[in-house]
Scaffold this motif. Structure first.
Motif, PDB file in Angstrom:
ATOM      1  N   PHE A 175       0.680  -1.186  -0.175  1.00  0.00           N
ATOM      2  CA  PHE A 175      -0.062   0.091  -0.008  1.00  0.00           C
ATOM      3  C   PHE A 175       0.912   1.286  -0.048  1.00  0.00           C
ATOM      4  N   ARG A 176       0.275   2.494  -0.396  1.00  0.00           N
ATOM      5  CA  ARG A 176       0.740   3.559  -0.314  1.00  0.00           C
ATOM      6  C   ARG A 176       0.119   4.694   0.621  1.00  0.00           C
ATOM      7  N   VAL A 177       0.863   5.382   1.087  1.00  0.00           N
ATOM      8  CA  VAL A 177       0.047   6.550   2.210  1.00  0.00           C
ATOM      9  C   VAL A 177       0.484   7.997   1.468  1.00  0.00           C
ATOM     10  N   SER A 178      -0.656   8.784   1.286  1.00  0.00           N
ATOM     11  CA  SER A 178      -0.586  10.005   0.506  1.00  0.00           C
ATOM     12  C   SER A 178       0.400  10.846   1.431  1.00  0.00           C
ATOM     13  N   GLU A 179       1.172  11.546   0.735  1.00  0.00           N
ATOM     14  CA  GLU A 179       1.723  12.753   1.428  1.00  0.00           C
ATOM     15  C   GLU A 179       1.101  13.697   2.011  1.00  0.00           C
ATOM     16  N   GLN A 180      -0.454  13.747   1.789  1.00  0.00           N
ATOM     17  CA  GLN A 180      -1.185  14.447   2.644  1.00  0.00           C
ATOM     18  C   GLN A 180      -1.292  13.919   4.124  1.00  0.00           C
ATOM     19  N   ALA A 181      -0.935  12.582   4.326  1.00  0.00           N
ATOM     20  CA  ALA A 181      -0.804  12.084   5.593  1.00  0.00           C
ATOM     21  C   ALA A 181       0.167  12.797   6.536  1.00  0.00           C
ATOM     22  N   LYS A 182       1.034  13.210   5.940  1.00  0.00           N
ATOM     23  CA  LYS A 182       2.304  13.810   6.657  1.00  0.00           C
ATOM     24  C   LYS A 182       2.966  12.663   7.425  1.00  0.00           C
ATOM     25  N   TRP A 183       3.027  11.638   6.599  1.00  0.00           N
ATOM     26  CA  TRP A 183       3.591  10.318   7.400  1.00  0.00           C
ATOM     27  C   TRP A 183       5.170  10.146   6.878  1.00  0.00           C
ATOM     28  N   GLY A 184       5.622  10.735   5.764  1.00  0.00           N
ATOM     29  CA  GLY A 184       6.843  10.564   5.415  1.00  0.00           C
ATOM     30  C   GLY A 184       7.667  11.884   4.938  1.00  0.00           C
ATOM     31  N   VAL A 185       8.776  12.022   5.063  1.00  0.00           N
ATOM     32  CA  VAL A 185       9.524  13.396   5.085  1.00  0.00           C
ATOM     33  C   VAL A 185      10.681  13.116   4.107  1.00  0.00           C
ATOM     34  N   ASP A 186      11.100  13.814   3.084  1.00  0.00           N
ATOM     35  CA  ASP A 186      12.180  13.727   2.429  1.00  0.00           C
ATOM     36  C   ASP A 186      13.554  14.556   2.774  1.00  0.00           C
ATOM     37  N   GLY A 187      14.548  14.563   2.390  1.00  0.00           N
ATOM     38  CA  GLY A 187      15.685  15.040   3.007  1.00  0.00           C
ATOM     39  C   GLY A 187      15.670  16.564   3.145  1.00  0.00           C
ATOM     40  N   ALA A 224     -11.957  -2.699   4.653  1.00  0.00           N
ATOM     41  CA  ALA A 224     -11.795  -3.008   5.724  1.00  0.00           C
ATOM     42  C   ALA A 224     -10.293  -3.154   6.252  1.00  0.00           C
ATOM     43  N   LEU A 225      -9.212  -3.309   5.337  1.00  0.00           N
ATOM     44  CA  LEU A 225      -8.147  -3.209   5.586  1.00  0.00           C
ATOM     45  C   LEU A 225      -7.692  -1.998   5.789  1.00  0.00           C
ATOM     46  N   ARG A 226      -8.252  -0.951   4.906  1.00  0.00           N
ATOM     47  CA  ARG A 226      -7.806   0.498   4.993  1.00  0.00           C
ATOM     48  C   ARG A 226      -8.181   1.104   6.130  1.00  0.00           C
ATOM     49  N   GLU A 227      -9.496   0.917   6.553  1.00  0.00           N
ATOM     50  CA  GLU A 227      -9.841   1.139   7.983  1.00  0.00           C
ATOM     51  C   GLU A 227      -9.211   0.827   9.201  1.00  0.00           C
ATOM     52  N   PHE A 228      -8.681  -0.258   8.909  1.00  0.00           N
ATOM     53  CA  PHE A 228      -7.624  -0.987  10.171  1.00  0.00           C
ATOM     54  C   PHE A 228      -6.446  -0.183  10.069  1.00  0.00           C
ATOM     55  N   LEU A 229      -5.817  -0.205   8.989  1.00  0.00           N
ATOM     56  CA  LEU A 229      -4.582   0.608   8.790  1.00  0.00           C
ATOM     57  C   LEU A 229      -4.592   2.367   9.062  1.00  0.00           C
ATOM     58  N   ALA A 230      -5.801   2.710   8.747  1.00  0.00           N
ATOM     59  CA  ALA A 230      -5.974   4.148   9.103  1.00  0.00           C
ATOM     60  C   ALA A 230      -5.878   4.181  10.636  1.00  0.00           C
ATOM     61  N   ASP A 231      -6.720   3.491  11.177  1.00  0.00           N
ATOM     62  CA  ASP A 231      -6.833   3.471  12.886  1.00  0.00           C
ATOM     63  C   ASP A 231      -5.488   3.375  13.424  1.00  0.00           C
ATOM     64  N   VAL A 232      -4.871   2.360  12.771  1.00  0.00           N
ATOM     65  CA  VAL A 232      -3.286   1.986  13.735  1.00  0.00           C
ATOM     66  C   VAL A 232      -2.472   3.248  13.305  1.00  0.00           C
ATOM     67  N   MET A 233      -2.525   3.694  12.345  1.00  0.00           N
ATOM     68  CA  MET A 233      -1.690   4.679  11.766  1.00  0.00           C
ATOM     69  C   MET A 233      -2.163   6.226  12.182  1.00  0.00           C
ATOM     70  N   HIS A 234      -3.411   6.133  12.550  1.00  0.00           N
ATOM     71  CA  HIS A 234      -4.001   7.329  13.186  1.00  0.00           C
ATOM     72  C   HIS A 234      -4.060   8.549  11.897  1.00  0.00           C
ATOM     73  N   ILE A 235      -4.361   8.054  10.540  1.00  0.00           N
ATOM     74  CA  ILE A 235      -4.511   9.048   9.602  1.00  0.00           C
ATOM     75  C   ILE A 235      -6.098   8.589   9.097  1.00  0.00           C
ATOM     76  N   LYS A 236      -6.407   9.519   8.117  1.00  0.00           N
ATOM     77  CA  LYS A 236      -7.744   9.172   7.405  1.00  0.00           C
ATOM     78  C   LYS A 236      -7.323   8.060   6.191  1.00  0.00           C
ATOM     79  N   LYS A 237      -8.307   7.452   6.235  1.00  0.00           N
ATOM     80  CA  LYS A 237      -8.184   6.025   5.188  1.00  0.00           C
ATOM     81  C   LYS A 237      -8.225   6.561   3.911  1.00  0.00           C
ATOM     82  N   GLU A 238      -8.694   7.657   3.465  1.00  0.00           N
ATOM     83  CA  GLU A 238      -8.558   8.322   2.246  1.00  0.00           C
ATOM     84  C   GLU A 238      -7.008   8.388   1.709  1.00  0.00           C
ATOM     85  N   TYR A 239      -6.427   8.410   2.742  1.00  0.00           N
ATOM     86  CA  TYR A 239      -4.797   8.666   2.382  1.00  0.00           C
ATOM     87  C   TYR A 239      -4.243   7.154   2.310  1.00  0.00           C
TER      88      TYR A 239
END
Length: 86
Positions: free
Chosen positions: A6-18, A43-58
């Motif tokens: 899976f990929r997590v959108s940059e809008q989630a602010k989960w990853g940062v480049d150099g 269901a997987l997206r909802e689970f991951l979003a819950d664990v990662m504390h982000i919106k499932k749309e990301y």
């Protein structure tokens, strides 16, 4: 067991480049159930979003090829042809 990529959108602010810019994050998880229907993907997206504390749309479930095209070449573990143990 199988991997789900899976990929997590940059809008989630989960990853940062150099340079400190938010970037898309590519990841995988090993699960013991198939995710072969729209309902299971949601269901997987909802689970991951819950664990990662982000919106499932990301979160977008992707195929292995897209994942491999976007991981760093020096990360040998991610580039190996993976076999599941169980």
């Amino acid at each position: 067991m199988s991997y789900i990529y899976f990929r997590v959108s940059e809008q989630a602010k989960w990853g940062v480049d150099g340079n400190g810019n938010y970037v898309t994050v590519y990841s995988k998880i090993k699960i013991n159930r198939s995710v072969d229907t729209v309902e299971k993907v949601e269901a997987l997206r909802e689970f991951l979003a819950d664990v990662m504390h982000i919106k499932k749309e990301y979160i977008t479930v992707i195929d292995r090829e897209e994942y491999l095209q976007n991981v760093e070449e020096d990360d040998e573990e991610d580039l190996e042809d993976e076999e599941c143990d169980e």
